[in-house]
Design a protein around this motif. Sequence first.
Motif, PDB file in Angstrom:
ATOM      1  N   GLU A  38       0.761   6.691   3.701  1.00 36.18           N
ATOM      2  CA  GLU A  38       1.967   5.872   3.720  1.00 36.18           C
ATOM      3  C   GLU A  38       2.609   5.837   2.333  1.00 36.18           C
ATOM      4  OE1 GLU A  38       5.082   3.801   4.483  1.00 36.18           O
ATOM      5  OE2 GLU A  38       3.725   4.300   6.145  1.00 36.18           O
ATOM      6  N   ASP A  39       3.835   6.318   2.230  1.00 40.11           N
ATOM      7  CA  ASP A  39       4.515   6.399   0.939  1.00 40.11           C
ATOM      8  C   ASP A  39       4.627   5.047   0.253  1.00 40.11           C
ATOM      9  OD1 ASP A  39       4.800   9.099   1.288  1.00 40.11           O
ATOM     10  OD2 ASP A  39       6.872   8.986   2.031  1.00 40.11           O
ATOM     11  N   SER A  40       4.924   4.010   1.026  1.00 35.76           N
ATOM     12  CA  SER A  40       5.138   2.702   0.413  1.00 35.76           C
ATOM     13  C   SER A  40       3.863   2.125  -0.201  1.00 35.76           C
ATOM     14  CB  SER A  40       5.696   1.719   1.450  1.00 35.76           C
ATOM     15  OG  SER A  40       4.796   1.554   2.543  1.00 35.76           O
ATOM     16  N   CYS A  41       2.702   2.680   0.156  1.00 31.53           N
ATOM     17  CA  CYS A  41       1.428   2.193  -0.385  1.00 31.53           C
ATOM     18  C   CYS A  41       0.994   2.921  -1.653  1.00 31.53           C
ATOM     19  CB  CYS A  41       0.322   2.325   0.664  1.00 31.53           C
ATOM     20  SG  CYS A  41       0.446   1.152   2.026  1.00 31.53           S
ATOM     21  N   GLN A  42       1.738   3.934  -2.052  1.00 28.81           N
ATOM     22  CA  GLN A  42       1.310   4.721  -3.206  1.00 28.81           C
ATOM     23  C   GLN A  42       1.195   3.904  -4.490  1.00 28.81           C
ATOM     24  OE1 GLN A  42      -0.011   7.771  -2.694  1.00 28.81           O
ATOM     25  NE2 GLN A  42       0.453   7.123  -0.582  1.00 28.81           N
ATOM     26  N   PRO A  43       2.136   2.989  -4.804  1.00 31.42           N
ATOM     27  CA  PRO A  43       1.959   2.171  -6.017  1.00 31.42           C
ATOM     28  C   PRO A  43       0.672   1.345  -5.980  1.00 31.42           C
ATOM     29  CG  PRO A  43       4.227   2.022  -5.230  1.00 31.42           C
ATOM     30  CD  PRO A  43       3.456   2.748  -4.173  1.00 31.42           C
ATOM     31  N   LEU A  44       0.315   0.846  -4.806  1.00 31.32           N
ATOM     32  CA  LEU A  44      -0.910   0.061  -4.660  1.00 31.32           C
ATOM     33  C   LEU A  44      -2.138   0.944  -4.902  1.00 31.32           C
ATOM     34  CD1 LEU A  44      -1.493  -2.913  -3.954  1.00 31.32           C
ATOM     35  CD2 LEU A  44      -1.747  -2.219  -1.569  1.00 31.32           C
ATOM     36  N   LEU A  45      -2.126   2.145  -4.347  1.00 27.90           N
ATOM     37  CA  LEU A  45      -3.237   3.073  -4.554  1.00 27.90           C
ATOM     38  C   LEU A  45      -3.337   3.508  -6.015  1.00 27.90           C
ATOM     39  CD1 LEU A  45      -3.254   5.435  -1.434  1.00 27.90           C
ATOM     40  CD2 LEU A  45      -5.036   3.842  -2.147  1.00 27.90           C
ATOM     41  N   GLN A  46      -2.182   3.673  -6.639  1.00 27.36           N
ATOM     42  CA  GLN A  46      -2.182   4.074  -8.055  1.00 27.36           C
ATOM     43  C   GLN A  46      -2.822   2.983  -8.915  1.00 27.36           C
ATOM     44  OE1 GLN A  46       1.655   5.243  -9.514  1.00 27.36           O
ATOM     45  NE2 GLN A  46       0.961   5.469 -11.634  1.00 27.36           N
ATOM     46  N   GLU A  47      -2.472   1.733  -8.634  1.00 25.22           N
ATOM     47  CA  GLU A  47      -3.086   0.626  -9.371  1.00 25.22           C
ATOM     48  C   GLU A  47      -4.591   0.574  -9.105  1.00 25.22           C
ATOM     49  OE1 GLU A  47      -2.645  -4.222 -10.052  1.00 25.22           O
ATOM     50  OE2 GLU A  47      -1.245  -3.151  -8.723  1.00 25.22           O
TER      51      GLU A  47
END
Length: 599
Positions: free
Chosen positions: A236-245
């Motif tokens: 899910e693209d919108s979850c990428q910032p969360l995964l990056q953190e």
Amino acid sequence: AVASIASTDISLLLQDEVFVDFFNTFLSLPVFGQTPLYITGTGRWYLWPQLPSHLEPSPAALLAWLEKHRLPHFCKSSLCLHLVLCQKLLGFIRSGEAAELLNWQGADRWLLQRCISGSQGMRHFLAFVRGTAGEELIDFWLITERLLGLDESDGSQRELFLSLVLRLRATHLREGSSVVTLCTTIVGSLPKARHIQSIGSRREILSKMQEQALFTIQIYWLPKFFVHCKMGMEEEDSCQPLLQEYQERLSQACWQEPPGLSEPLPTMHIKRSQGTSGPYCSQKAKAEIWALVKEGRDEQELKMATFRVKPEKQPGPAGSTEELCLDKDALGSIPQQAKHPAFGGRGGVTFPGRPQPSAEQDLENLCKERILSGLPPSASFAQLPSLKKPVKTLDFLPWALSAEACAGQPFRDFLQSQNRPMETRLLDLWQDLEEFLPVVLDSNRENSFFLRHLIGEKICKTYLEEESIEKLPLEARTLVSLWNHLICGEFSPWIFRAQKEICKVLCSLYEEFLADDDRTFLQFMAPGMDVPVPKVPGRAVGRGEHFHVSQRINQSLKLSQALHGTRSLEGVSSKHWQLLAARDLQKGGSIQAEMEVLL
């Protein structure tokens, strides 16, 4: 744990972001008059309906009102039970025991907390375990938590206590269930445990079984959910910032969750009304909100003409899938030979005629309106809003009543306080029919075969026996039809007719309930201000803030019903990951995320 919440000062409870998330979901339910929302990050309260703009509402007065007129109902709600379970899961995730048993790093615990926190996180967890032994363990834990919090020697609680015991015996305590299989070593021989006379011994056995169920959820289903979340977020693209953190935290091997809030809490305040000068009236506000909620669904609803009844799960050969079309046969018109004991039973007294064609058409229309994808189960027979036709309380009453059970039954408490036993009984019947519908229409639900027969028989014995049926002010043919279908655990469109008839009886009393809610709210927030006689206008309302409030209230209802069990859980989809990415407990949590994804 529920008793602990009930006895804690509300200002302390509101410092817990997870509590605020569940409490906001509860406060927004449409059965209530005032539906406030609290934003933790800013310390701001948003009121709906708003108070007149010349008033300066006091946060202390609002907290006092919440503590007296909302928190007790919250503590009786299923949302509170899910909050307690969520807190126990979060406590385990943060513990050293979890780190040792499951080899979780600090970053792992941080991400899992993000995934499971709040009412939305718990709905995602329940959707993940649906159809597995995990679903049964969670349901058992929730029912047992409610049961152990009751005093069976208290006459006012005994009926609910016995009802929960019967439900446990019919589902989780039957031979072969996941709970019995898991807990056999605790109870020894379960059938013997059922006959233990000592209340203390019975409670002790249930408590130990509950602990074992929770431990299994924590060490088996939580890790599986964690893996599921990481895999789903990667797509899910919108979850990428969360995964990056998460990856950044993971790379810091010594990173640990901070022990507490690093910043002081903002000063609590209430958003001032903008240009609101008219009288305070929640009934008028609710009519405006209902018009917007209904308007947003009309196009899709009118396309719905059939619905499917799935094959039921039962011990033995599976049933066949059949499509229930809305024709005269499927509507189950009254048989010539009435089977209800109050009308002759086996004696062969003939029921006076079949419904007239117009009655069958009315029933068909009810059924069409009821099986609509976006509506709460019983809100569908409300009439579509029109500029030419004013919105009346009866139009939105089913929508409001569909939130009654999720909200800790405030309307029922009002009826009891007014000494209205017959109306209280009608409301109980309405709610039991509401509980029966999702069980009988969704055969994939865990234990649906046992529950549909248990609830159907309970309704018949409680309300439709010969000595009870004469006390209900409903049409005879409606009551007979309910008996004929529910005694066999079968679906009947006459359920909708019964609920509609009940709403007509309860309508004026619900208006009194809203007026009483307004009165008590103003006593705290604006002493001396009168409650007006409500006059609901038949005009269209603007979008803007009204539209956002309508979405907040309706999304709260959907979320609460999913947790309560009166709405089927959706399968895990991309929407769940979008909601996870949007959810921030500091900025409105689950309800705000629902609105962001919706809009």
